[in-house]
Design a protein around this motif. Structure first.
Motif, short mmCIF file in Angstrom:
data_model
loop_
_atom_site.label_atom_id
_atom_site.label_comp_id
_atom_site.label_asym_id
_atom_site.label_seq_id
_atom_site.Cartn_x
_atom_site.Cartn_y
_atom_site.Cartn_z
N LEU A 175 -19.75 -40.52 30.67
CA LEU A 175 -19.35 -41.85 31.13
C LEU A 175 -19.94 -42.17 32.50
CD1 LEU A 175 -15.57 -41.81 30.11
CD2 LEU A 175 -17.40 -43.15 29.04
N ARG A 176 -19.97 -41.14 33.37
CA ARG A 176 -20.52 -41.34 34.71
C ARG A 176 -22.01 -41.67 34.64
NH1 ARG A 176 -19.10 -36.75 36.69
NH2 ARG A 176 -17.05 -37.45 37.39
N ARG A 177 -22.73 -40.98 33.74
CA ARG A 177 -24.17 -41.25 33.59
C ARG A 177 -24.42 -42.66 33.06
NH1 ARG A 177 -23.96 -35.84 31.95
NH2 ARG A 177 -23.84 -36.42 29.74
N LEU A 178 -23.45 -43.20 32.31
CA LEU A 178 -23.57 -44.57 31.79
C LEU A 178 -23.15 -45.61 32.81
CD1 LEU A 178 -22.15 -44.03 28.18
CD2 LEU A 178 -24.55 -44.47 28.81
N GLY A 179 -22.70 -45.15 33.98
CA GLY A 179 -22.30 -46.08 35.04
C GLY A 179 -20.92 -46.66 34.84
N LEU A 180 -20.08 -46.02 34.02
CA LEU A 180 -18.74 -46.54 33.74
C LEU A 180 -17.71 -45.93 34.69
CD1 LEU A 180 -18.89 -46.37 29.84
CD2 LEU A 180 -19.27 -48.37 31.30
N ASN A 181 -16.56 -46.59 34.79
CA ASN A 181 -15.48 -46.11 35.66
C ASN A 181 -14.87 -44.85 35.05
OD1 ASN A 181 -12.90 -45.73 36.89
ND2 ASN A 181 -12.96 -47.85 37.60
N THR A 182 -14.81 -43.77 35.85
CA THR A 182 -14.28 -42.50 35.34
C THR A 182 -12.95 -42.10 35.97
OG1 THR A 182 -15.56 -41.27 37.00
CG2 THR A 182 -16.62 -41.66 34.86
N ALA A 183 -12.29 -43.03 36.63
CA ALA A 183 -11.04 -42.70 37.33
C ALA A 183 -9.99 -42.13 36.36
CB ALA A 183 -10.49 -43.92 38.05
N GLU A 184 -9.78 -42.80 35.23
CA GLU A 184 -8.76 -42.35 34.28
C GLU A 184 -9.15 -41.02 33.62
OE1 GLU A 184 -5.24 -42.01 32.71
OE2 GLU A 184 -5.79 -43.62 34.10
N PRO A 185 -10.41 -40.86 33.15
CA PRO A 185 -10.81 -39.55 32.61
C PRO A 185 -10.65 -38.42 33.62
CG PRO A 185 -12.41 -41.21 31.97
CD PRO A 185 -11.46 -41.86 32.95
N GLU A 186 -10.92 -38.70 34.90
CA GLU A 186 -10.77 -37.67 35.93
C GLU A 186 -9.29 -37.32 36.14
OE1 GLU A 186 -12.85 -39.15 39.31
OE2 GLU A 186 -14.83 -38.74 38.44
N ARG A 187 -8.41 -38.33 36.03
CA ARG A 187 -6.98 -38.05 36.15
C ARG A 187 -6.51 -37.18 34.99
NH1 ARG A 187 -6.58 -43.23 38.66
NH2 ARG A 187 -6.48 -44.31 36.66
N LEU A 188 -7.03 -37.44 33.79
CA LEU A 188 -6.68 -36.62 32.62
C LEU A 188 -7.16 -35.19 32.83
CD1 LEU A 188 -5.63 -36.13 29.80
CD2 LEU A 188 -7.77 -37.11 28.88
N TYR A 189 -8.38 -35.04 33.38
CA TYR A 189 -8.90 -33.71 33.67
C TYR A 189 -7.97 -32.96 34.63
CZ TYR A 189 -12.04 -29.98 35.15
OH TYR A 189 -12.57 -28.75 35.45
N ASP A 190 -7.52 -33.64 35.67
CA ASP A 190 -6.62 -33.02 36.64
C ASP A 190 -5.31 -32.58 35.99
OD1 ASP A 190 -8.43 -33.31 38.69
OD2 ASP A 190 -7.56 -35.19 39.44
N ARG A 191 -4.80 -33.40 35.05
CA ARG A 191 -3.56 -33.03 34.37
C ARG A 191 -3.76 -31.79 33.50
NH1 ARG A 191 -2.84 -38.75 34.20
NH2 ARG A 191 -3.74 -38.93 32.12
N LEU A 192 -4.94 -31.69 32.87
CA LEU A 192 -5.24 -30.51 32.07
C LEU A 192 -5.31 -29.26 32.95
CD1 LEU A 192 -8.01 -31.99 29.72
CD2 LEU A 192 -5.78 -31.10 29.00
N VAL A 193 -5.91 -29.41 34.13
CA VAL A 193 -6.00 -28.29 35.07
C VAL A 193 -4.60 -27.83 35.48
CG1 VAL A 193 -6.69 -27.63 37.41
CG2 VAL A 193 -8.30 -28.86 35.95
N GLU A 194 -3.74 -28.78 35.81
CA GLU A 194 -2.38 -28.44 36.21
C GLU A 194 -1.62 -27.72 35.09
OE1 GLU A 194 -0.70 -32.12 37.42
OE2 GLU A 194 -1.97 -32.30 39.21
N SER A 195 -1.86 -28.17 33.86
CA SER A 195 -1.21 -27.55 32.72
C SER A 195 -1.63 -26.10 32.54
CB SER A 195 -1.62 -28.33 31.49
OG SER A 195 -0.64 -28.53 30.65
N VAL A 196 -2.96 -25.87 32.62
CA VAL A 196 -3.48 -24.52 32.49
C VAL A 196 -2.97 -23.64 33.64
CG1 VAL A 196 -5.57 -23.11 32.53
CG2 VAL A 196 -5.52 -25.21 31.18
N ALA A 197 -2.93 -24.21 34.85
CA ALA A 197 -2.47 -23.46 36.01
C ALA A 197 -1.03 -22.97 35.82
CB ALA A 197 -2.56 -24.32 37.26
N THR A 198 -0.18 -23.83 35.28
CA THR A 198 1.21 -23.46 35.04
C THR A 198 1.29 -22.31 34.04
OG1 THR A 198 1.95 -25.71 35.48
CG2 THR A 198 3.46 -24.30 34.26
N LEU A 199 0.48 -22.37 32.99
CA LEU A 199 0.49 -21.32 31.97
C LEU A 199 -0.04 -20.01 32.53
CD1 LEU A 199 -0.74 -23.39 28.90
CD2 LEU A 199 1.51 -22.36 29.20
N VAL A 200 -1.08 -20.07 33.38
CA VAL A 200 -1.63 -18.86 33.98
C VAL A 200 -0.56 -18.15 34.80
CG1 VAL A 200 -3.26 -17.99 35.71
CG2 VAL A 200 -4.04 -19.61 33.96
#
Length: 206
Positions: A175-200
């Motif tokens: 999406l970034r290479r296409l010049g589109l707004n990535t704010a929401e995808p990046e927020r989803l990525y952060d939530r996935l990271v937090e989820s994995v961190a809790t499980l670790v």
């Protein structure tokens, strides 16, 4: 004396740096990839984390993001190493380009500890950020690195979470290479990271 977690998939380099840092009075723990680094960090509670950027299973910056999502690691300083040029970010307290001398690493270790202990103090290190790669994910090796039976619920969810992180990073990059707004995808990525961190954090109790 500091407890240091040194993460690098180059075994020869890792062992050489471990020996050199130990000779300077530090206690050094090693890990060969990002997944092993997560487990080692939880087990050893290091004072400083030194990590290579490009590694199999889970890249250094991804491992750092997961660890920083855990309260116990939020103030642990991080030094990232790379053979490539590094661009600035808040992700690490300092960065160094390979090849690196032991003297430089020792200097950076004291620098980042001093900077972390003194909020607002200037650091001699250069912060950096890299883009997460989507290749190199091997669930079988990741499960082995976590040291738990492959059917353990925590392990299965951690591996699936990291797989989703890689997929999301790939989509966000496209999406970034296409010049589109990535704010929401990046927020989803952060939530996935937090989820994995809790499980670790729960792995030792699985």
């Amino acid at each position: 004396m500091r407890k240091i977690l040194l993460v690098d998939d180059d075994l020869e380099l890792r062992e050489a740096l471990q020996a050199a840092l130990a000779a300077h009075g530090h206690v050094v723990f090693g890990a060969g990839d990002g997944i092993a680094a997560l487990r080692a960090a939880v087990e050893t509670r290091p004072d400083v984390i030194i990590s290579d950027v490009s590694m199999p299973l889970l890249e250094g910056p991804d491992a750092v993001r997961i660890l920083k999502a855990l309260p116990m690691f939020r103030r642990v300083p991080v030094i990232l190493m790379s053979g490539a040029e590094l661009s600035a970010t808040h992700l690490a307290d300092a960065a160094v380009r390979k090849p690196v001398t032991t003297e430089r690493l020792v200097e950076l270790i004291e620098d980042v500890i001093w900077s972390t202990a003194s909020p607002g103090a200037p650091s001699r290190g250069m912060p950096m950020r890299t883009t997460v790669r989507d290749e190199g994910w091997d669930p079988t090796l990741a499960i082995a690195s976590l040291g738990q039976p492959p059917n353990t619920e925590c392990v299965v969810r951690i591996c699936r979470g990291i797989e989703l992180m890689h997929e999301q990073a790939f989509r966000t990059g496209r999406l970034r290479r296409l010049g589109l707004n990535t704010a929401e995808p990046e927020r989803l990525y952060d939530r996935l990271v937090e989820s994995v961190a809790t499980l670790v954090q729960l792995v030792p109790f699985c």
